[in-house]
Design a protein around this motif. Structure first.
Motif, PDB file in Angstrom:
ATOM      1  N   GLY A   8       0.796  -1.222   0.000  1.00 26.38           N
ATOM      2  CA  GLY A   8       0.000   0.000   0.000  1.00 26.38           C
ATOM      3  C   GLY A   8       0.828   1.270   0.000  1.00 26.38           C
ATOM      4  N   LEU A   9       2.038   1.220  -0.541  1.00 25.87           N
ATOM      5  CA  LEU A   9       2.865   2.421  -0.606  1.00 25.87           C
ATOM      6  C   LEU A   9       2.217   3.456  -1.512  1.00 25.87           C
ATOM      7  CD1 LEU A   9       6.606   1.293  -0.844  1.00 25.87           C
ATOM      8  CD2 LEU A   9       5.531   2.669   0.944  1.00 25.87           C
ATOM      9  N   ASP A  65       5.004  12.191   5.138  1.00 26.56           N
ATOM     10  CA  ASP A  65       4.408  10.879   5.361  1.00 26.56           C
ATOM     11  C   ASP A  65       5.512   9.891   5.737  1.00 26.56           C
ATOM     12  OD1 ASP A  65       2.007   8.902   4.769  1.00 26.56           O
ATOM     13  OD2 ASP A  65       3.790   8.039   3.837  1.00 26.56           O
ATOM     14  N   PRO A  66       5.417   9.212   6.866  1.00 24.27           N
ATOM     15  CA  PRO A  66       6.534   8.361   7.321  1.00 24.27           C
ATOM     16  C   PRO A  66       6.856   7.208   6.376  1.00 24.27           C
ATOM     17  CG  PRO A  66       4.583   8.049   8.708  1.00 24.27           C
ATOM     18  CD  PRO A  66       4.319   9.235   7.848  1.00 24.27           C
ATOM     19  N   VAL A 106      10.821   5.389   1.994  1.00 25.45           N
ATOM     20  CA  VAL A 106      11.215   5.118   0.613  1.00 25.45           C
ATOM     21  C   VAL A 106      12.313   6.094   0.190  1.00 25.45           C
ATOM     22  CG1 VAL A 106      10.445   5.170  -1.794  1.00 25.45           C
ATOM     23  CG2 VAL A 106       8.993   4.127  -0.042  1.00 25.45           C
ATOM     24  N   ALA A 107      12.111   7.363   0.496  1.00 27.81           N
ATOM     25  CA  ALA A 107      13.099   8.383   0.130  1.00 27.81           C
ATOM     26  C   ALA A 107      14.445   8.099   0.792  1.00 27.81           C
ATOM     27  CB  ALA A 107      12.594   9.769   0.517  1.00 27.81           C
ATOM     28  N   ASP A 108      14.411   7.713   2.041  1.00 29.96           N
ATOM     29  CA  ASP A 108      15.657   7.420   2.751  1.00 29.96           C
ATOM     30  C   ASP A 108      16.380   6.243   2.094  1.00 29.96           C
ATOM     31  OD1 ASP A 108      17.366   7.924   5.159  1.00 29.96           O
ATOM     32  OD2 ASP A 108      16.824   5.846   5.584  1.00 29.96           O
ATOM     33  N   ARG A 152      -0.153   2.014  -9.104  1.00 33.70           N
ATOM     34  CA  ARG A 152      -0.146   1.257  -7.849  1.00 33.70           C
ATOM     35  C   ARG A 152       0.452   2.063  -6.697  1.00 33.70           C
ATOM     36  NH1 ARG A 152      -1.163  -4.332  -8.181  1.00 33.70           N
ATOM     37  NH2 ARG A 152      -1.543  -5.041 -10.317  1.00 33.70           N
ATOM     38  N   PHE A 153       1.064   3.201  -7.026  1.00 29.44           N
ATOM     39  CA  PHE A 153       1.589   4.085  -5.994  1.00 29.44           C
ATOM     40  C   PHE A 153       0.707   5.326  -5.831  1.00 29.44           C
ATOM     41  CE2 PHE A 153       5.226   1.575  -7.220  1.00 29.44           C
ATOM     42  CZ  PHE A 153       5.945   1.416  -6.046  1.00 29.44           C
TER      43      PHE A 153
END
Length: 302
Positions: A134-135, A142-143, A148-150, A165-166
């Motif tokens: 559910g990403l 948004d945590p 994902v960014a990290d 799907r995102f």
């Protein structure tokens, strides 16, 4: 009621360009992650379902992570670097089959040199199945998206398969919603330094009539998707009309796919190429039979 207005702290910092530097120093040469796709931007690969989008980006990912145009689909060797493939469409068993097939193809093509390429890929290619998690593309507040960014920090290329799907259920025909989603991707590019490549579909009409190949507006949904990306390439199965000119019918025709960059904001126009779908769906650059009366004969790799 209090008359006091609550103050908030700014989260951005505005920095003025040094115009003296801009006027007097040559700009560095463009750094292209993929042909015509400038580093630090957002691009899309679009096409109808089952055209080979996922296969193409996986082959491109192996090429970037190895620093070698392993399947001949890029036209030249890319600058090597870490690649992250966030796959929300296919699960581990499917990815296993594709990766094993690609490894066998690389070993068959490159012999003793293959293991060095595969070692580099193992070190620099992160295949991350996110099916069912559910990403959703959001701001970095948004945590889950911040995680994902990290993970993507410092990567040369990050791939999202597939964009819808995102989207978290947002209406893909809503320009405001899709513009906000693309803004979330751009924010992630800025925070991570990674170039983002998004996979998306074409509209049903374009897929049905075979007009999606060279038309950037064939992208399904809101125009803000194509407008906001800086690079786009379309994949399209050879049309019936084109197949007739070349003497190709049925499965023979459907095994040919055109790859055409339709939007290159930061580079010159790029010619389209033909790709042949081989066993297991592997795409290789190849020329189809020539257009001749009564159909062509013969085909050869280029």
């Amino acid at each position: 009621m209090s008359d006091k207005t609550e103050k908030t702290t700014a989260t951005i910092q505005l920095t003025r360009l040094d115009l003296s530097k801009m006027f007097n120093e040559d700009a560095p040469p463009p750094d292209y992650v993929l042909p015509g796709m400038l580093s630090g931007t957002v691009g899309m690969v679009v096409g109808a379902g089952a055209t080979g989008k996922s296969m193409w980006v996986m082959e491109a990912a192996l090429s970037v992570s190895s620093g070698k145009d392993l399947f001949g689909i890029l036209g030249s060797d890319p600058v090597g670097g870490r690649v992250i493939y966030l796959c929300a469409e296919d699960q581990e068993p499917v990815l296993h089959v594709r990766l094993r097939m690609m490894a066998l193809a690389i070993r068959a093509q490159y012999g003793d040199a293959a293991e060095a390429f595969l070692t580099s890929i193992q070190e620099r290619f992160d295949v991350v199945p996110v099916f069912g998690l559910g990403l959703t593309i959001r701001s970095l507040e948004d945590p889950n998206w911040a995680a994902v960014a990290d993970y993507c920090k410092g990567a040369r290329l990050a791939i999202l398969d597939t964009l819808i799907r995102f989207a978290g259920g947002a209406n893909e025909n809503d320009n405001v919603a899709m513009g906000a989603m693309m803004n979330g991707v751009e924010q992630t590019v800025r925070a991570t330094g990674a170039t983002f490549l998004l996979l998306h579909h074409v509209g049903k009409g374009s897929a049905r009539d075979g007009s999606s190949g060279g038309d950037q507006t064939a992208t399904r949904g809101a125009s803000s998707l194509t407008d906001n990306c800086r690079w786009q390439a379309n994949l399209a199965t050879m049309s019936v009309e084109e197949g007739t000119k070349r003497g190709l019918e049925g499965a023979d025709r459907r095994s040919w796919v055109s790859f055409e960059p339709t939007k290159t904001n930061y580079g010159p126009p790029i010619d389209s190429v033909w790709l042949h779908r081989e066993a297991g769906g592997l795409l290789v650059r190849m020329e189809p039979p020539e257009q001749v009366n009564g159909g062509g004969r013969g085909q050869g790799r280029i």
